[in-house]
Design an enzyme around this catalytic site. Structure first.
Site, PDB file in Angstrom:
ATOM      1  N   ASP A  86      -3.351  -1.831  -5.972  1.00  0.00           N
ATOM      2  CA  ASP A  86      -3.826  -0.509  -5.526  1.00  0.00           C
ATOM      3  C   ASP A  86      -2.873   0.626  -5.875  1.00  0.00           C
ATOM      4  OD1 ASP A  86      -6.003  -1.843  -4.435  1.00  0.00           O
ATOM      5  OD2 ASP A  86      -4.978  -2.139  -2.522  1.00  0.00           O
ATOM      6  N   LYS A 143      -4.370   2.101 -10.680  1.00  0.00           N
ATOM      7  CA  LYS A 143      -4.625   1.678 -12.068  1.00  0.00           C
ATOM      8  C   LYS A 143      -5.923   2.268 -12.616  1.00  0.00           C
ATOM      9  CE  LYS A 143      -4.369  -2.542 -10.548  1.00  0.00           C
ATOM     10  NZ  LYS A 143      -3.832  -2.358  -9.193  1.00  0.00           N
ATOM     11  N   GLY A 187     -10.343  -3.501  -6.866  1.00  0.00           N
ATOM     12  CA  GLY A 187     -11.139  -2.314  -6.557  1.00  0.00           C
ATOM     13  C   GLY A 187     -10.425  -1.149  -7.203  1.00  0.00           C
ATOM     14  N   HIS A 188     -10.945  -0.676  -8.316  1.00  0.00           N
ATOM     15  CA  HIS A 188     -10.287   0.393  -9.077  1.00  0.00           C
ATOM     16  C   HIS A 188     -11.091   1.680  -8.914  1.00  0.00           C
ATOM     17  CE1 HIS A 188      -8.147  -2.746 -11.853  1.00  0.00           C
ATOM     18  NE2 HIS A 188      -7.883  -2.887 -10.581  1.00  0.00           N
ATOM     19  N   GLN A 203      -4.866  -6.224  -9.653  1.00  0.00           N
ATOM     20  CA  GLN A 203      -3.838  -6.586  -8.668  1.00  0.00           C
ATOM     21  C   GLN A 203      -2.493  -5.966  -9.070  1.00  0.00           C
ATOM     22  OE1 GLN A 203      -6.074  -9.481  -9.773  1.00  0.00           O
ATOM     23  NE2 GLN A 203      -7.265  -8.368  -8.283  1.00  0.00           N
TER      24      GLN A 203
HETATM   25  P1  GDP Z   1      -6.127   0.444  -8.153  1.00  0.00           P
HETATM   26  O1  GDP Z   1      -6.661  -0.775  -7.526  1.00  0.00           O
HETATM   27  O2  GDP Z   1      -4.729   0.283  -8.654  1.00  0.00           O
HETATM   28  O3  GDP Z   1      -7.040   1.052  -9.184  1.00  0.00           O
HETATM   29  O4  GDP Z   1      -6.023   1.526  -6.973  1.00  0.00           O
HETATM   30  P2  GDP Z   1      -7.146   1.820  -5.846  1.00  0.00           P
HETATM   31  O5  GDP Z   1      -8.261   2.546  -6.460  1.00  0.00           O
HETATM   32  O6  GDP Z   1      -7.450   0.591  -5.082  1.00  0.00           O
HETATM   33  O7  GDP Z   1      -6.316   2.723  -4.849  1.00  0.00           O
HETATM   34  C1  GDP Z   1      -5.716   3.906  -5.250  1.00  0.00           C
HETATM   35  C2  GDP Z   1      -6.264   5.053  -4.383  1.00  0.00           C
HETATM   36  O8  GDP Z   1      -5.437   6.183  -4.524  1.00  0.00           O
HETATM   37  C3  GDP Z   1      -7.649   5.509  -4.791  1.00  0.00           C
HETATM   38  O9  GDP Z   1      -8.337   5.941  -3.639  1.00  0.00           O
HETATM   39  C4  GDP Z   1      -7.382   6.679  -5.719  1.00  0.00           C
HETATM   40  O10 GDP Z   1      -8.447   7.616  -5.744  1.00  0.00           O
HETATM   41  C5  GDP Z   1      -6.165   7.272  -5.073  1.00  0.00           C
HETATM   42  N1  GDP Z   1      -5.220   7.937  -5.987  1.00  0.00           N
HETATM   43  C6  GDP Z   1      -4.845   7.589  -7.245  1.00  0.00           C
HETATM   44  N2  GDP Z   1      -3.868   8.402  -7.691  1.00  0.00           N
HETATM   45  C7  GDP Z   1      -3.618   9.277  -6.703  1.00  0.00           C
HETATM   46  C8  GDP Z   1      -2.677  10.350  -6.534  1.00  0.00           C
HETATM   47  O11 GDP Z   1      -1.865  10.654  -7.397  1.00  0.00           O
HETATM   48  N3  GDP Z   1      -2.688  11.003  -5.329  1.00  0.00           N
HETATM   49  C9  GDP Z   1      -3.561  10.704  -4.343  1.00  0.00           C
HETATM   50  N4  GDP Z   1      -3.501  11.397  -3.206  1.00  0.00           N
HETATM   51  N5  GDP Z   1      -4.454   9.686  -4.450  1.00  0.00           N
HETATM   52  C10 GDP Z   1      -4.467   8.994  -5.610  1.00  0.00           C
HETATM   53  P1  IMO Z   2      -6.494  -4.133  -7.262  1.00  0.00           P
HETATM   54  O1  IMO Z   2      -6.826  -4.517  -8.673  1.00  0.00           O
HETATM   55  C1  IMO Z   2      -4.569  -5.183  -3.489  1.00  0.00           C
HETATM   56  C2  IMO Z   2      -4.628  -9.410  -2.367  1.00  0.00           C
HETATM   57  C3  IMO Z   2      -5.476  -9.807  -1.168  1.00  0.00           C
HETATM   58  C4  IMO Z   2      -4.700 -11.006  -0.682  1.00  0.00           C
HETATM   59  C5  IMO Z   2      -4.230 -11.665  -1.978  1.00  0.00           C
HETATM   60  C6  IMO Z   2      -5.128 -12.782  -2.459  1.00  0.00           C
HETATM   61  O2  IMO Z   2      -7.470  -3.247  -6.606  1.00  0.00           O
HETATM   62  O3  IMO Z   2      -5.090  -3.615  -7.193  1.00  0.00           O
HETATM   63  P2  IMO Z   2      -7.537 -12.932  -3.533  1.00  0.00           P
HETATM   64  O4  IMO Z   2      -8.848 -12.334  -3.108  1.00  0.00           O
HETATM   65  O5  IMO Z   2      -7.085 -12.490  -4.878  1.00  0.00           O
HETATM   66  O6  IMO Z   2      -7.504 -14.407  -3.382  1.00  0.00           O
HETATM   67  O7  IMO Z   2      -6.478 -12.356  -2.477  1.00  0.00           O
HETATM   68  O8  IMO Z   2      -4.200 -10.634  -2.937  1.00  0.00           O
HETATM   69  N1  IMO Z   2      -5.380  -8.673  -3.409  1.00  0.00           N
HETATM   70  C7  IMO Z   2      -5.234  -7.360  -3.644  1.00  0.00           C
HETATM   71  N2  IMO Z   2      -4.506  -6.430  -2.994  1.00  0.00           N
HETATM   72  N3  IMO Z   2      -5.288  -4.847  -4.586  1.00  0.00           N
HETATM   73  C8  IMO Z   2      -5.983  -5.777  -5.273  1.00  0.00           C
HETATM   74  O9  IMO Z   2      -6.572  -5.520  -6.454  1.00  0.00           O
HETATM   75  C9  IMO Z   2      -6.020  -7.104  -4.777  1.00  0.00           C
HETATM   76  N4  IMO Z   2      -6.630  -8.235  -5.167  1.00  0.00           N
HETATM   77  C10 IMO Z   2      -6.210  -9.187  -4.339  1.00  0.00           C
HETATM   78  O10 IMO Z   2      -5.523  -8.779  -0.215  1.00  0.00           O
HETATM   79  O11 IMO Z   2      -3.559 -10.590   0.025  1.00  0.00           O
HETATM   80 MG    MG Z   3      -7.509  -1.419  -5.730  1.00  0.00          MG
END
Ligand code: GDP
Ligand code: IMO
Ligand code: MG
Length: 421
Positions: A12, A15, A39-40, A221
């Site tokens: 998270d 990415k 979840g991107h 991840q």
């Molecule tokens: P990913 O899994 O690495 O793609 O990240 P996620 O989407 O799960 O979580 C990142 C969260 O931070 C999302 O809600 C994005 O919209 C938000 N986000 C990304 N970059 C920034 C930033 O520079 N500032 C803020 N405030 N939010 C951001």
């Molecule tokens: P993105 O791509 C954050 C965590 C789960 C759990 C462990 C194993 O959005 O960054 P799994 O379902 O893979 O067997 O879970 O890894 N986990 C993540 N945490 N971002 C993710 O993906 C994750 N994908 C798995 O919460 O601790």
């Molecule tokens: Mg994510």
């Protein structure tokens, strides 16, 4: 050439947003591991979209997107996601390709994931319950079904055989939920999947490379969730690090040029497992509020803490990171004081190395304190407009890691990102 964007923490890191931003410079965006546990989040026309299976380059109409062999694919999630993406006018027949070698997540894999988690009690991983672990187990156990198998006339027989095997395991766990509705949905989604572009991913991508196209590999991840180098057993079931690009896409290592690592300006983790810089206090709560730190896949509140430079330096080493993007700098805007973890104290001894089992040793994070910048930063458009103190914070991180932060993301918006050097 091939560049990689991957997470350096526990996932998270942002990415999705960063891949979407950089996609304009590439011809193909390819996912190499993970599955719908990811979840991107990205914004298209100011609308929030969360991608689980489809690469984050999909909203650039002229780019190709590949779901590589290293990915595990849930046809139900994919179908749903394709429908969302298509509602933005994206033509998936034209720009989405799926490797025939990607393993399928069956409804019983999801059931097994749940049963396994329940059986672990308070030692549970905190899995996303998407069936990731059981599907990768069937891959290494040489039992799994792959996307290419769908086109085989014996697919249903192979499915029934594997399902029976899973049923015996589920019986062992005393799992008795009715999954027939999932199965119905699964078979409907398979018909949808068969209509998409199923390709030999390794030829697809190597032909693109041969034709001089630029490839962006998108990690899911984070490095600390890597099956080998993460905080095992509290990890995911794939190689999330740069090495995963080679076996998750069929790309030779010498084709990889930049490894772009993403870190938040602080740190989060969702699910169980060790987290040395976790703040289980009002500062942690403030980070969660300011950063809207709730899981994009499961909605769970993310655990929050200060940036961990020990873990980051380890991640830079394992991945061969050449450039860093720091996201969510704006989230720190209102903090009077910031802290960065520069070493761990383990049983009274200070170290800057990652121990074998972070969850088995009493770890105390040692911090360097930093004044906060305490001004709004999300409107800044150039490095000059960023607060001086933020630049000092960044310089300290660069020096510690020996790799430079080249971009700072200062908001979730598509264009809220600044090149800093
Ligand atoms: P990913 O899994 O690495 O793609 O990240 P996620 O989407 O799960 O979580 C990142 C969260 O931070 C999302 O809600 C994005 O919209 C938000 N986000 C990304 N970059 C920034 C930033 O520079 N500032 C803020 N405030 N939010 C951001
Ligand atoms: P993105 O791509 C954050 C965590 C789960 C759990 C462990 C194993 O959005 O960054 P799994 O379902 O893979 O067997 O879970 O890894 N986990 C993540 N945490 N971002 C993710 O993906 C994750 N994908 C798995 O919460 O601790
Ligand atoms: Mg994510």
């Amino acid at each position: 050439m091939v560049d990689v964007i991957l997470g350096l923490q526990w996932g998270d890191e942002g990415k999705g947003k960063i891949v979407d931003y950089f996609a304009k410079d590439y011809d193909v965006v390819a996912r190499f591991q993970g599955g719908p546990n990811a979840g991107h989040t990205l914004y298209v026309d100011d609308k929030k979209v969360v991608l689980h299976q489809i690469p984050s380059g999909v909203f650039h109409s002229e780019k190709l997107n590949l779901i590589g062999n290293g990915v595990v694919l849930d046809p139900i999630t994919l179908k749903r996601e394709c429908q969302t993406v298509a509602s933005f006018g994206v033509d998936l027949r034209k720009n989405l390709f799926i490797s025939e070698r990607a393993h399928l997540i069956l409804p019983t894999h999801r059931a097994l994931d749940k049963a396994s988690e329940v059986s672990k009690g308070n030692q549970k991983i905190g899995s996303t319950l998407k069936g990731i672990g059981p599907t990768y187990m069937d891959k290494t156990g040489r039992n799994g079904l792959r996307v290419g198998d769908l086109l085989d006339k014996n697919f249903t027989t192979a499915y029934i055989k594997l399902r029976l095997k899973h049923q015996r395991l589920l019986d062992n766990y005393a799992f008795d939920e009715d999954i027939s509705a999932w199965e119905e949905e699964f078979f409907e989604a398979l018909e949808f999947l068969k209509e998409l572009n199923i390709v030999n991913g390794e030829y697809f991508i190597n032909n693109q490379i041969k034709a001089g196209k630029n490839i962006l590999a998108e990690g899911a991840q984070g490095s600390m969730l890597d099956i080998d180098f993460g905080t095992f057993p509290f990890v995911t079931s794939s190689n999330t690090i740069s090495a995963g690009v080679s076996n998750g896409l069929g790309i030779a290592p010498q084709k990889i040029r930049d490894v772009i690592g993403i870190t938040k300006a602080y740190c989060t983790r969702v699910g169980g497992g060790p987290f040395p810089t976790e703040l289980e206090n009002e500062i942690g709560e403030e980070l969660r509020r300011a950063g809207s730190e709730f899981g994009a896949t499961t909605g769970r509140p993310r655990r929050c803490g200060w940036i961990d430079l020990v873990a980051l330096r380890y991640a830079c080493m394992i991945n061969g990171v050449t450039k860093i993007v720091m996201t969510k700098a704006d989230v720190l805007d209102e903090f009077k004081e910031l802290e960065l973890c520069t070493s761990y104290k383990i049983s009274g001894k200070e170290t800057t190395e990652m121990p074998f089992r972070l969850d088995r040793v009493p770890v105390e994070a040692v911090y360097k304190k930093f004044p906060g910048w305490n001004v709004p930063s999300s409107a800044a458009k150039s490095v000059k407009e960023l607060p001086e103190t933020m630049r000092t914070y960044v310089s300290f991180i660069n020096e510690y890691l020996g790799v430079d932060i080249r971009f700072i993301s200062n908001g979730p918006g598509r264009n809220q990102i600044i090149a800093v050097g």
